[in-house]
Design a protein around this motif. Sequence first.
Motif, short mmCIF file in Angstrom:
data_model
loop_
_atom_site.label_atom_id
_atom_site.label_comp_id
_atom_site.label_asym_id
_atom_site.label_seq_id
_atom_site.Cartn_x
_atom_site.Cartn_y
_atom_site.Cartn_z
N GLN A 132 0.70 -1.17 -0.10
CA GLN A 132 0.11 0.09 -0.05
C GLN A 132 0.95 1.25 -0.08
N VAL A 192 -6.43 -9.65 -3.63
CA VAL A 192 -7.10 -9.02 -4.51
C VAL A 192 -6.98 -7.71 -4.60
N TRP A 193 -6.89 -7.08 -3.14
CA TRP A 193 -6.51 -5.64 -3.06
C TRP A 193 -5.01 -5.46 -3.57
N ASP A 194 -3.95 -6.35 -3.37
CA ASP A 194 -2.90 -5.97 -4.13
C ASP A 194 -2.78 -6.00 -5.41
N VAL A 195 -3.74 -6.57 -6.27
CA VAL A 195 -3.73 -6.44 -7.63
C VAL A 195 -4.27 -5.12 -7.84
N VAL A 196 -5.34 -4.41 -7.15
CA VAL A 196 -5.71 -3.22 -7.35
C VAL A 196 -4.58 -2.24 -7.21
N ILE A 197 -3.90 -2.36 -6.26
CA ILE A 197 -2.61 -1.41 -5.80
C ILE A 197 -1.75 -1.44 -6.88
N VAL A 199 -1.97 -2.40 -10.03
CA VAL A 199 -2.64 -1.46 -11.36
C VAL A 199 -2.75 -0.02 -11.09
N ASN A 200 -2.73 0.41 -10.04
CA ASN A 200 -2.57 1.79 -9.68
C ASN A 200 -1.23 2.34 -9.94
#
Length: 317
Positions: A132, A192-197, A199-200
């Motif tokens: 994060q 899943v949250w890691d993937v979102v991060i 991509v960001n």
Amino acid sequence: MVLVSAMAEVELKKEETANISLEFGTNGCNTSLLERFLIQLISENKCNYTAILAYISCILSIALNFSIFVIIVSDKTLRKKGNNVFTGSLALSDSFFSVAVIVLVSISKPGRDEVFLYTFTACLTFAIISIQTIGVVAIERLLVIVIFPFRRINTPKKMLLVCFCIWGFTISFSSVLLIAHKHDELGFIMSVWDVVILVNVYVSYALIYWSVKNHEKKVSDHRTQEINISKKLLKTFLIICVTCTVCWMPIITLTILEHFGKIDCNKNAYTHIFIISFNLALAYSIANPIVYGFRIHELRNAIGERFTSLWTLSVRQ
């Protein structure tokens, strides 16, 4: 009597290991990749390369990251820059992650006792704090360079508040899942949250490069010398993105695929892939000080001064 007692103890250990393998069915479908990995960690082999490599990676990570954290905290010049606050937070989270992994490897048991659950949750928590922080660094760079280039929005106090929010939110979220006995879903949710991060991170750095590249084209029309800032940024961004992808995407992908039952549990090859992926994630905590720490000119100078002063003091003594 002593010899007989020692032989009996060895036989008991072998029997316990055999019972563990039977209980979890290493060739069956009643174990997760994590549990098979733990069985590998507690192997009685004299050369347990999985555990040895984990120890070496963690010790090296702690030495590098903690050194950077101490230097940033103790140096007034470094503390005045907001982005160094993120570097210090990243170094601290990676240090705690490595310490938690050492504890996990040392106490690993293929059972879900409370000590294991707390330690494993701590590993995931510090890992997601680290990722994060990397995501927030990308957003901070995007705001400072592209969106608000003439405003000083990255003051140390503001960045410190953001770091506190990251740590507080992540620790609270993990604790709630642990108390609610949702620990089996923790790895999937955080993957899943890691993937979102990630991509960001990719999108943010792509926008920064595109903006700087366009600005260079406009400026170069009025200058005879070529500006190569975008090339330097591209090199830095590629290093960050490739390192993130190589080190984290394998274990994230395996965790998500296993959650949806897309992994053939009868193939032991997945266990070896998981072990490699786990060590890649550990390697990332070693890469972070190099990518985010030693590339900062002021930090390199501070480290050089510290080592010079320590060397001079040791020579005098």
